[in-house]
Design a protein around this motif. Structure first.
Motif, short mmCIF file in Angstrom:
data_model
loop_
_atom_site.label_atom_id
_atom_site.label_comp_id
_atom_site.label_asym_id
_atom_site.label_seq_id
_atom_site.Cartn_x
_atom_site.Cartn_y
_atom_site.Cartn_z
N TYR A 6 0.83 -1.21 0.00
CA TYR A 6 0.00 0.00 0.00
C TYR A 6 0.86 1.26 0.00
CZ TYR A 6 -2.91 -3.63 2.19
OH TYR A 6 -3.55 -4.79 2.48
N ASP A 7 0.21 2.42 -0.21
CA ASP A 7 0.91 3.69 -0.08
C ASP A 7 1.00 4.08 1.39
OD1 ASP A 7 -1.54 4.85 0.71
OD2 ASP A 7 -1.92 5.74 -1.24
N GLU A 8 1.58 5.24 1.66
CA GLU A 8 1.85 5.64 3.05
C GLU A 8 0.58 5.86 3.86
OE1 GLU A 8 1.64 9.64 0.87
OE2 GLU A 8 1.99 7.52 0.42
N HIS A 9 -0.55 6.04 3.19
CA HIS A 9 -1.82 6.20 3.88
C HIS A 9 -2.59 4.88 3.99
CE1 HIS A 9 -1.19 10.49 3.60
NE2 HIS A 9 -1.15 10.44 2.29
N TYR A 38 6.04 -1.33 -5.85
CA TYR A 38 4.88 -0.58 -6.31
C TYR A 38 3.84 -0.47 -5.20
CZ TYR A 38 6.44 -1.15 -11.20
OH TYR A 38 7.14 -1.12 -12.37
N TRP A 39 3.10 0.62 -5.23
CA TRP A 39 1.95 0.79 -4.35
C TRP A 39 0.67 0.59 -5.18
CZ3 TRP A 39 3.66 6.24 -2.20
CH2 TRP A 39 4.77 6.06 -1.37
N THR A 40 -0.30 -0.08 -4.62
CA THR A 40 -1.58 -0.23 -5.30
C THR A 40 -2.24 1.13 -5.43
OG1 THR A 40 -2.75 -0.65 -3.22
CG2 THR A 40 -1.89 -2.56 -4.39
N ALA A 41 -3.02 1.31 -6.47
CA ALA A 41 -3.60 2.63 -6.74
C ALA A 41 -4.95 2.51 -7.43
CB ALA A 41 -2.65 3.44 -7.61
N MET A 42 -5.82 3.50 -7.16
CA MET A 42 -7.10 3.62 -7.86
C MET A 42 -7.13 5.00 -8.49
SD MET A 42 -9.09 0.92 -7.57
CE MET A 42 -10.80 1.41 -7.59
N VAL A 92 -6.29 8.36 -6.39
CA VAL A 92 -4.92 8.74 -6.75
C VAL A 92 -4.99 9.52 -8.06
CG1 VAL A 92 -2.68 7.85 -7.48
CG2 VAL A 92 -3.90 6.74 -5.60
N GLU A 93 -4.27 10.61 -8.13
CA GLU A 93 -4.27 11.40 -9.36
C GLU A 93 -3.68 10.57 -10.50
OE1 GLU A 93 -5.88 14.09 -9.51
OE2 GLU A 93 -6.18 14.22 -7.33
N ASP A 94 -4.26 10.70 -11.67
CA ASP A 94 -3.85 9.89 -12.81
C ASP A 94 -2.36 10.02 -13.12
OD1 ASP A 94 -6.75 9.89 -12.96
OD2 ASP A 94 -6.53 9.15 -15.00
N GLU A 95 -1.82 11.23 -12.99
CA GLU A 95 -0.41 11.43 -13.33
C GLU A 95 0.55 10.73 -12.37
OE1 GLU A 95 -1.86 15.38 -11.43
OE2 GLU A 95 -2.65 13.82 -12.76
N ASP A 96 0.03 10.32 -11.20
CA ASP A 96 0.87 9.61 -10.24
C ASP A 96 0.91 8.11 -10.47
OD1 ASP A 96 1.55 11.95 -8.92
OD2 ASP A 96 -0.12 11.80 -7.51
N VAL A 97 0.05 7.62 -11.34
CA VAL A 97 -0.01 6.19 -11.64
C VAL A 97 1.00 5.86 -12.73
CG1 VAL A 97 -1.47 4.32 -12.48
CG2 VAL A 97 -2.42 6.07 -10.96
N GLU A 144 -5.71 -3.30 -13.19
CA GLU A 144 -5.19 -2.97 -11.86
C GLU A 144 -4.01 -2.02 -12.00
OE1 GLU A 144 -6.74 -7.12 -9.79
OE2 GLU A 144 -4.60 -6.92 -10.24
N HIS A 145 -4.02 -0.98 -11.16
CA HIS A 145 -3.10 0.14 -11.32
C HIS A 145 -2.12 0.24 -10.16
CE1 HIS A 145 -6.60 1.10 -13.82
NE2 HIS A 145 -5.78 1.83 -14.55
N TYR A 146 -0.94 0.82 -10.47
CA TYR A 146 0.13 0.89 -9.48
C TYR A 146 0.94 2.18 -9.62
CZ TYR A 146 -0.99 -4.05 -9.23
OH TYR A 146 -1.66 -5.23 -9.08
#
Length: 310
Positions: free
Chosen positions: A147-150, A191-195, A227-232, A277-279
């Motif tokens: 996961y990410d830091e949050h 990698y961190w999982t992302a939406m 998560v902002e698209d540009e961060d994926v 699935e995004h990261y």
């Protein structure tokens, strides 16, 4: 030490049974099908989870407190559906207890005021990390997912899993650190999982159009994990394995209502959303990106494979 014989080795670090399938189920199934060695480490049994099956309500923490043991079986069945043969609990089943969570005034998950002493949230970070260091040095994964830091949406066990995964990944690569835990191994990529915002927004709109809105969710922020698209940085197309992911989700019956609007796996909306699935890359260098999507399409891209060291 017996090492996996696969050239590509993927390690996932998750907080509770079901987290892995929701966020990474398709990715896991895809890489297993491609011959990679996939290892799942789950940090708790998920003892504090809600029970969605009425006839199993007696397992809840406030009653018989048997949910954790039941979820061991759910996880085993889910991994069977995904083809994952190497799944473990950090330090063994029940070493760390689910910490539970409450919602704060802003709608974010936080630790409850009465966290038990044996809860994962209260675990000594180095003790927990050392348990994972041993796994990393045994498996020697090139890629780690967490996961990410949050913790994606704030759950204390997700946050702690993030901390443990990062600390253990760093420690595992230090040759002079705890040689008794195995030879040092440097993880190439994490990698961190992302939406992504765009995916969540499109899903919400499509579900409304289909007449099955997700109650209480009008915009991506309402889900608390945008998560902002540009961060994926990476998108894994696992659409060919969506049937496996759905079966694995159904295996987590006490926790996941697959027919709810949130998953909507019975229609094209859900199949579009949950098949990708995004990261976010958190360690190492990203590989080449697909010119059409702008994303990495293989988490191992850019990593020299070759056989694992003896």
């Amino acid at each position: 030490m017996v090492l996996p014989d696969a050239d590509r080795r993927l390690l996932l670090v998750h907080a509770h049974p079901d987290d892995e399938t929701i966020t990474n189920g398709g990715t896991m199934a895809r890489y297993v099908a491609e011959g990679a060695h996939v290892t799942l480490v789950t940090c708790t049994l998920g003892e504090q989870g809600e029970v969605l099956v009425p006839e199993l309500a007696h397992l809840a923490a406030e009653r018989e407190d048997g949910l954790g043991q039941h979820r061991i079986g759910e996880l085993a069945q889910a991994m069977k559906e995904l083809g994952v043969r190497d799944h473990r609990f950090l330090g063994g089943p029940g070493r760390f207890r689910d910490s539970g969570m409450v919602w704060d005034a802003s709608g974010r998950a936080i630790a409850p005021p009465d966290v038990r002493a044996d809860a994962f949230w209260r675990a000594d970070l180095r003790e927990a990390a050392d348990l994972l260091v041993e796994v990393i040095r045994e498996i020697r994964p090139q890629v780690v997912l967490t996961y990410d830091e949050h913790g994606n949406y704030g759950h204390p066990d997700h946050v702690q899993a993030h901390r443990v995964a990062h600390y253990a990944t760093d420690l595992a690569g230090v040759p002079s650190y705890r040689a008794d835990l195995g030879p040092a191994w440097t993880v190439a990529k994490m990698y961190w999982t992302a939406m992504p915002r765009s995916v969540i927004a499109a899903g919400i709109a499509a579900m409304k159009d289909a007449g099955t809105p997700f109650e209480g969710v009008d915009n991506p922020e309402d889900l608390g994990m945008v998560v902002e698209d540009e961060d994926v940085s990476a998108r894994i197309d696992a659409s060919e394995h969506l049937g496996q992911k759905e079966a694995a989700l159904r295996a987590h019956a006490t926790q996941v209502a697959v027919d709810s609007p949130f998953f909507a796996l019975s229609n094209n909306v859900g199949r579009t959303i949950w098949g990708q699935e995004h990261y976010r890359i958190a360690r190492g260098e990203p590989g080449p990106v697909d010119p059409d999507s702008g994303y990495e399409t293989d988490l191992f891209a850019g990593i020299g494979s070759g056989p694992p060291e003896a």
